[in-house]
Scaffold this active site. Sequence first.
Site, PDB file in Angstrom:
ATOM      1  N   GLU A 135       3.476   2.420   2.356  1.00  0.00           N
ATOM      2  CA  GLU A 135       4.301   2.227   3.913  1.00  0.00           C
ATOM      3  C   GLU A 135       5.589   2.312   3.422  1.00  0.00           C
ATOM      4  O   GLU A 135       5.467   1.088   3.027  1.00  0.00           O
ATOM      5  CB  GLU A 135       3.119   1.553   4.561  1.00  0.00           C
ATOM      6  CG  GLU A 135       1.751   2.385   5.260  1.00  0.00           C
ATOM      7  CD  GLU A 135       1.422   1.666   6.420  1.00  0.00           C
ATOM      8  OE1 GLU A 135       2.312   0.448   7.142  1.00  0.00           O
ATOM      9  OE2 GLU A 135       0.530   1.704   6.324  1.00  0.00           O
ATOM     10  N   LYS A 149      11.947  38.003 -14.363  1.00  0.00           N
ATOM     11  CA  LYS A 149      11.089  37.023 -14.766  1.00  0.00           C
ATOM     12  C   LYS A 149       9.723  36.931 -14.315  1.00  0.00           C
ATOM     13  O   LYS A 149       9.752  37.514 -13.205  1.00  0.00           O
ATOM     14  CB  LYS A 149      11.382  35.384 -13.824  1.00  0.00           C
ATOM     15  CG  LYS A 149      10.805  34.372 -14.313  1.00  0.00           C
ATOM     16  CD  LYS A 149      11.298  33.265 -14.419  1.00  0.00           C
ATOM     17  CE  LYS A 149      11.363  32.854 -13.066  1.00  0.00           C
ATOM     18  NZ  LYS A 149      11.630  31.422 -12.531  1.00  0.00           N
ATOM     19  N   SER A 200      13.540  21.952 -11.971  1.00  0.00           N
ATOM     20  CA  SER A 200      12.483  20.606 -11.793  1.00  0.00           C
ATOM     21  C   SER A 200      11.477  20.040 -13.400  1.00  0.00           C
ATOM     22  O   SER A 200      12.291  19.160 -13.638  1.00  0.00           O
ATOM     23  CB  SER A 200      10.839  21.193 -10.944  1.00  0.00           C
ATOM     24  OG  SER A 200      10.783  22.349 -11.340  1.00  0.00           O
ATOM     25  N   THR A 201      10.829  20.843 -13.762  1.00  0.00           N
ATOM     26  CA  THR A 201      10.962  20.848 -14.941  1.00  0.00           C
ATOM     27  C   THR A 201      11.508  21.334 -16.524  1.00  0.00           C
ATOM     28  O   THR A 201      11.869  20.642 -17.817  1.00  0.00           O
ATOM     29  CB  THR A 201       9.449  21.187 -15.745  1.00  0.00           C
ATOM     30  OG1 THR A 201       9.634  23.042 -15.584  1.00  0.00           O
ATOM     31  CG2 THR A 201       8.429  21.014 -14.342  1.00  0.00           C
ATOM     32  N   ASP A 260       0.439  -1.049  -0.076  1.00  0.00           N
ATOM     33  CA  ASP A 260       0.232  -0.521  -0.466  1.00  0.00           C
ATOM     34  C   ASP A 260       0.997   1.215   0.280  1.00  0.00           C
ATOM     35  O   ASP A 260       0.493   2.039  -0.798  1.00  0.00           O
ATOM     36  CB  ASP A 260      -1.329   0.244   1.136  1.00  0.00           C
ATOM     37  CG  ASP A 260      -0.002  -0.181   2.717  1.00  0.00           C
ATOM     38  OD1 ASP A 260       1.308   0.097   2.656  1.00  0.00           O
ATOM     39  OD2 ASP A 260      -0.621  -0.191   3.742  1.00  0.00           O
ATOM     40  N   ASP A 319      16.569  34.831 -12.424  1.00  0.00           N
ATOM     41  CA  ASP A 319      15.174  36.401 -11.615  1.00  0.00           C
ATOM     42  C   ASP A 319      16.231  36.978 -10.867  1.00  0.00           C
ATOM     43  O   ASP A 319      16.891  36.767 -10.024  1.00  0.00           O
ATOM     44  CB  ASP A 319      14.355  35.456 -11.518  1.00  0.00           C
ATOM     45  CG  ASP A 319      14.433  34.174 -10.370  1.00  0.00           C
ATOM     46  OD1 ASP A 319      14.962  33.913 -10.044  1.00  0.00           O
ATOM     47  OD2 ASP A 319      13.791  32.947 -10.674  1.00  0.00           O
ATOM     48  N   GLY A 330      11.628  24.518 -17.447  1.00  0.00           N
ATOM     49  CA  GLY A 330      11.048  25.544 -18.450  1.00  0.00           C
ATOM     50  C   GLY A 330      11.778  26.449 -18.192  1.00  0.00           C
ATOM     51  O   GLY A 330      11.915  27.873 -19.386  1.00  0.00           O
ATOM     52  N   HIS A 341      14.610  31.713  -0.337  1.00  0.00           N
ATOM     53  CA  HIS A 341      13.971  33.248  -1.170  1.00  0.00           C
ATOM     54  C   HIS A 341      13.624  34.406  -0.260  1.00  0.00           C
ATOM     55  O   HIS A 341      14.109  34.700   0.220  1.00  0.00           O
ATOM     56  CB  HIS A 341      12.728  32.581  -2.820  1.00  0.00           C
ATOM     57  CG  HIS A 341      13.760  32.503  -3.412  1.00  0.00           C
ATOM     58  ND1 HIS A 341      13.085  31.917  -4.656  1.00  0.00           N
ATOM     59  CD2 HIS A 341      15.824  32.074  -3.453  1.00  0.00           C
ATOM     60  CE1 HIS A 341      13.690  31.629  -5.008  1.00  0.00           C
ATOM     61  NE2 HIS A 341      15.482  31.375  -4.766  1.00  0.00           N
TER      62      HIS A 341
END
Length: 225
Positions: free
Chosen positions: A12, A167, A199-200, A10, A144, A202, A105
């Site tokens: 765990e 940004k 992460s992505t 499950d 940024d 982008g 940040h």
Amino acid sequence: VSFFLRVFPDGELQPRLSKEVKSKYAILLVRKKRDEDINVYLLKYFLLAKKLKTLAKNVIGIMPYLPYARQDKIFRKGEPLSSKYVAELIESCVNVFITVSMHEHRKKVSDLFSIRAFNLSAFPLLGEVFSSFNPENSIVIAPDEEAEKYAKDFVTTFQAPYIVLQKRRDVRTGKISLRLKGDVDLKKKDVIIVDDIVSTGGTITEVAKMCKRLGCKSVRFAFVH
């Protein structure tokens, strides 16, 4: 001491230390695996730290990647202040906390933790990796304003000029827009884009496309997580 991890059907988790050793101090260092779910990583770390606390008077927690640090502000009504909640979870079972290039940040690591907590920067080490490049023909770019401190740390060991982009991100759609500040010439320059987390991909992809359009010679990325 190493540990083993059992995952039940499950989902765990059951981490288990290879042996139990009573001591005054214990150091817990667990890296996130490449494809490991971040919530699995966090819960595994918490369970191991909680177990070590029963064996050692003082537990030093070293967590190279601190999950949920990005959610350090309530952007929309109904959101949890996740970074603070995770810090409270971790500090309940360690006496000292150390992380690396946290997404620091709006809140610093000392704002999140009530125990002694340290955020070490990996960017001076990353700057050393680029020692074969010519700093005079290179330019370091922070995507940024929040990433400016990463660029500053980077150029302490790779002494090239750096610039910071403006940004804007739509909090609903996630779409970003980028803009150069001032008159910057990227033609025939070796560009190094620095950031803490990808992460992505982008944001850094959009920065790279912009640099290519402006005639740069090459694009390199330097990020920690």
